[in-house]
Design a protein around this motif. Sequence first.
Motif, PDB file in Angstrom:
ATOM      1  N   UNK A  37       0.345   3.929  -9.811  1.00 38.35           N
ATOM      2  CA  UNK A  37      -0.742   4.412  -8.943  1.00 38.35           C
ATOM      3  C   UNK A  37      -1.475   5.511  -9.691  1.00 38.35           C
ATOM      4  N   UNK A  38      -2.774   5.459  -9.631  1.00 30.80           N
ATOM      5  CA  UNK A  38      -3.597   6.431 -10.381  1.00 30.80           C
ATOM      6  C   UNK A  38      -3.531   7.805  -9.786  1.00 30.80           C
ATOM      7  N   UNK A  97       7.148  12.013 -12.070  1.00 31.24           N
ATOM      8  CA  UNK A  97       5.870  12.373 -11.458  1.00 31.24           C
ATOM      9  C   UNK A  97       5.015  11.155 -11.132  1.00 31.24           C
ATOM     10  N   UNK A  98       5.130  10.121 -11.954  1.00 31.76           N
ATOM     11  CA  UNK A  98       4.336   8.912 -11.748  1.00 31.76           C
ATOM     12  C   UNK A  98       4.728   8.238 -10.431  1.00 31.76           C
ATOM     13  N   UNK A  99       3.716   7.888  -9.651  1.00 35.75           N
ATOM     14  CA  UNK A  99       3.960   7.152  -8.417  1.00 35.75           C
ATOM     15  C   UNK A  99       3.553   5.703  -8.626  1.00 35.75           C
ATOM     16  N   UNK A 100       4.171   4.824  -7.859  1.00 33.65           N
ATOM     17  CA  UNK A 100       3.895   3.394  -7.938  1.00 33.65           C
ATOM     18  C   UNK A 100       3.465   2.901  -6.571  1.00 33.65           C
ATOM     19  N   UNK A 108       0.804  -1.222   0.000  1.00 33.46           N
ATOM     20  CA  UNK A 108       0.000   0.000   0.000  1.00 33.46           C
ATOM     21  C   UNK A 108       0.833   1.266   0.000  1.00 33.46           C
ATOM     22  N   UNK A 109       2.110   1.169   0.395  1.00 29.17           N
ATOM     23  CA  UNK A 109       2.992   2.333   0.343  1.00 29.17           C
ATOM     24  C   UNK A 109       3.195   2.760  -1.100  1.00 29.17           C
ATOM     25  N   UNK A 110       3.539   4.035  -1.283  1.00 25.90           N
ATOM     26  CA  UNK A 110       3.798   4.582  -2.608  1.00 25.90           C
ATOM     27  C   UNK A 110       5.289   4.827  -2.801  1.00 25.90           C
ATOM     28  N   UNK A 111       5.730   4.693  -4.039  1.00 23.77           N
ATOM     29  CA  UNK A 111       7.114   4.969  -4.400  1.00 23.77           C
ATOM     30  C   UNK A 111       7.125   6.016  -5.506  1.00 23.77           C
ATOM     31  N   UNK A 112       7.968   7.025  -5.334  1.00 22.55           N
ATOM     32  CA  UNK A 112       8.243   7.981  -6.403  1.00 22.55           C
ATOM     33  C   UNK A 112       9.739   7.873  -6.687  1.00 22.55           C
TER      34      UNK A 112
END
Length: 101
Positions: free
Chosen positions: A100-101, A73-76, A54-58
Amino acid sequence: MGFIVADEIKKDAETVFTNRVEHQLKIQRKYWIDITTSFKTFEIRFNDRNFKVGDLIQFNVVNDSGEVVSQMLQKYIITYILDYPDALKEGYVVLAIKPHK
């Protein structure tokens, strides 16, 4: 052994996504390209950040000297974490990721 009911799954998902952390990670350009083309859907990292599903990566693209040359800019989102000591060096994990949307 019991069954997991839909309400329990929903509660677990809500907990994961309300406690998420956003990680800024450096990445070499060649690996970034593979991620953006969906050829590479995982990342192997030392787990010094206590990654969670559930964590996000940039990602921040770095040059050969390790200097950041661009921030993407896109996050995963981390969708799965493999922590398998028999196959991975101690302290390392495989992170399954998707845009990630």
